[in-house]
Design a protein around this motif. Structure first.
Motif, mmCIF file in Angstrom:
data_model
loop_
_atom_site.group_PDB
_atom_site.id
_atom_site.type_symbol
_atom_site.label_atom_id
_atom_site.label_comp_id
_atom_site.label_asym_id
_atom_site.label_seq_id
_atom_site.Cartn_x
_atom_site.Cartn_y
_atom_site.Cartn_z
ATOM 1 N N LYS A 154 48.237 35.143 46.617
ATOM 2 C CA LYS A 154 46.837 34.928 46.986
ATOM 3 C C LYS A 154 46.083 36.259 46.973
ATOM 4 O O LYS A 154 44.947 36.340 46.490
ATOM 5 C CB LYS A 154 46.758 34.275 48.374
ATOM 6 N N ILE A 155 46.706 37.313 47.479
ATOM 7 C CA ILE A 155 46.085 38.644 47.499
ATOM 8 C C ILE A 155 45.825 39.119 46.071
ATOM 9 O O ILE A 155 44.743 39.617 45.764
ATOM 10 C CB ILE A 155 46.959 39.647 48.269
ATOM 11 N N LYS A 156 46.798 38.937 45.185
ATOM 12 C CA LYS A 156 46.630 39.355 43.791
ATOM 13 C C LYS A 156 45.509 38.568 43.122
ATOM 14 O O LYS A 156 44.691 39.130 42.388
ATOM 15 C CB LYS A 156 47.938 39.172 43.018
ATOM 16 N N SER A 157 45.471 37.269 43.379
ATOM 17 C CA SER A 157 44.433 36.431 42.793
ATOM 18 C C SER A 157 43.048 36.847 43.286
ATOM 19 O O SER A 157 42.112 36.979 42.490
ATOM 20 C CB SER A 157 44.704 34.964 43.143
ATOM 21 N N LEU A 158 42.911 37.058 44.579
ATOM 22 C CA LEU A 158 41.628 37.485 45.150
ATOM 23 C C LEU A 158 41.218 38.853 44.614
ATOM 24 O O LEU A 158 40.050 39.069 44.285
ATOM 25 C CB LEU A 158 41.705 37.525 46.680
ATOM 26 N N SER A 159 42.169 39.761 44.528
ATOM 27 C CA SER A 159 41.887 41.108 44.020
ATOM 28 C C SER A 159 41.369 41.053 42.592
ATOM 29 O O SER A 159 40.410 41.746 42.241
ATOM 30 C CB SER A 159 43.139 41.979 44.072
ATOM 31 N N LYS A 160 41.991 40.214 41.773
ATOM 32 C CA LYS A 160 41.566 40.080 40.384
ATOM 33 C C LYS A 160 40.146 39.526 40.307
ATOM 34 O O LYS A 160 39.312 40.037 39.551
ATOM 35 C CB LYS A 160 42.535 39.165 39.626
ATOM 36 N N LYS A 161 39.845 38.505 41.114
ATOM 37 C CA LYS A 161 38.508 37.902 41.120
ATOM 38 C C LYS A 161 37.455 38.910 41.590
ATOM 39 O O LYS A 161 36.375 39.005 41.006
ATOM 40 C CB LYS A 161 38.486 36.669 42.019
ATOM 41 N N ILE A 162 37.776 39.655 42.629
ATOM 42 C CA ILE A 162 36.832 40.649 43.153
ATOM 43 C C ILE A 162 36.593 41.738 42.116
ATOM 44 O O ILE A 162 35.451 42.148 41.874
ATOM 45 C CB ILE A 162 37.336 41.241 44.481
ATOM 46 N N ALA A 163 37.666 42.214 41.480
ATOM 47 C CA ALA A 163 37.533 43.261 40.463
ATOM 48 C C ALA A 163 36.684 42.776 39.293
ATOM 49 O O ALA A 163 35.809 43.508 38.806
ATOM 50 C CB ALA A 163 38.913 43.697 39.978
ATOM 51 N N GLU A 164 36.912 41.554 38.845
ATOM 52 C CA GLU A 164 36.133 41.006 37.740
ATOM 53 C C GLU A 164 34.659 40.892 38.128
ATOM 54 O O GLU A 164 33.769 41.232 37.345
ATOM 55 C CB GLU A 164 36.683 39.646 37.325
ATOM 56 N N PHE A 165 34.407 40.421 39.336
ATOM 57 C CA PHE A 165 33.029 40.299 39.817
ATOM 58 C C PHE A 165 32.341 41.661 39.846
ATOM 59 O O PHE A 165 31.212 41.812 39.384
ATOM 60 C CB PHE A 165 33.022 39.674 41.215
ATOM 61 N N LEU A 166 33.034 42.658 40.376
ATOM 62 C CA LEU A 166 32.447 43.993 40.463
ATOM 63 C C LEU A 166 32.191 44.580 39.075
ATOM 64 O O LEU A 166 31.155 45.200 38.845
ATOM 65 C CB LEU A 166 33.349 44.921 41.277
ATOM 66 N N LYS A 167 33.116 44.383 38.166
ATOM 67 C CA LYS A 167 32.929 44.892 36.802
ATOM 68 C C LYS A 167 31.721 44.251 36.139
ATOM 69 O O LYS A 167 30.932 44.930 35.486
ATOM 70 C CB LYS A 167 34.186 44.638 35.957
ATOM 71 N N GLU A 168 31.586 42.959 36.303
ATOM 72 C CA GLU A 168 30.461 42.240 35.694
ATOM 73 C C GLU A 168 29.130 42.687 36.286
ATOM 74 O O GLU A 168 28.129 42.761 35.587
ATOM 75 C CB GLU A 168 30.623 40.735 35.890
ATOM 76 N N ASN A 169 29.115 42.968 37.568
ATOM 77 C CA ASN A 169 27.874 43.300 38.242
ATOM 78 C C ASN A 169 27.534 44.784 38.216
ATOM 79 O O ASN A 169 26.447 45.168 38.630
ATOM 80 C CB ASN A 169 27.880 42.773 39.674
ATOM 81 N N GLN A 170 28.438 45.610 37.726
ATOM 82 C CA GLN A 170 28.146 47.038 37.602
ATOM 83 C C GLN A 170 27.755 47.404 36.183
ATOM 84 O O GLN A 170 27.209 48.458 35.955
ATOM 85 C CB GLN A 170 29.368 47.868 38.021
ATOM 86 N N ALA A 171 28.020 46.524 35.243
ATOM 87 C CA ALA A 171 27.691 46.794 33.842
ATOM 88 C C ALA A 171 26.173 46.764 33.676
ATOM 89 O O ALA A 171 25.485 45.995 34.332
ATOM 90 C CB ALA A 171 28.344 45.752 32.950
ATOM 91 N N PRO A 172 25.645 47.604 32.788
ATOM 92 C CA PRO A 172 24.203 47.591 32.532
ATOM 93 C C PRO A 172 23.794 46.215 32.004
ATOM 94 O O PRO A 172 24.498 45.600 31.208
ATOM 95 C CB PRO A 172 24.010 48.647 31.441
#
Length: 71
Positions: free
Chosen positions: A50-68
């Motif tokens: 569950k921790i790995k799954s949440l971490s992956k989702k959070i990382a993907e969200f942050l990457k998408e929202n930090q891109a220009p």
């Protein structure tokens, strides 16, 4: 004498590297604690998978929202 100076510098470098490592660990723990708290997650239900799954989702969200933004 030069050997002693080098040994002292090596000792300071090791101490500094350990301090950096400790600070990184503190930040990681604070971040994890804040995410768990803000998401109202129950520690008892957080398995490694569950921790790995949440971490992956959070990382993907942050990457998408930090891109220009593309127009």
């Amino acid at each position: 004498m030069a050997q002693t100076s080098i040994q002292k510098q090596e000792a300071r470098l090791k101490a500094l590297n350990q301090k950096i490592k400790d600070e990184k660990n503190k930040l990681e723990q604070k971040l994890g604690k804040q995410i768990i708290s803000q998401a109202n997650l129950d520690y008892a239900n957080l398995s490694n998978d569950k921790i790995k799954s949440l971490s992956k989702k959070i990382a993907e969200f942050l990457k998408e929202n930090q891109a220009p933004k593309q127009l």
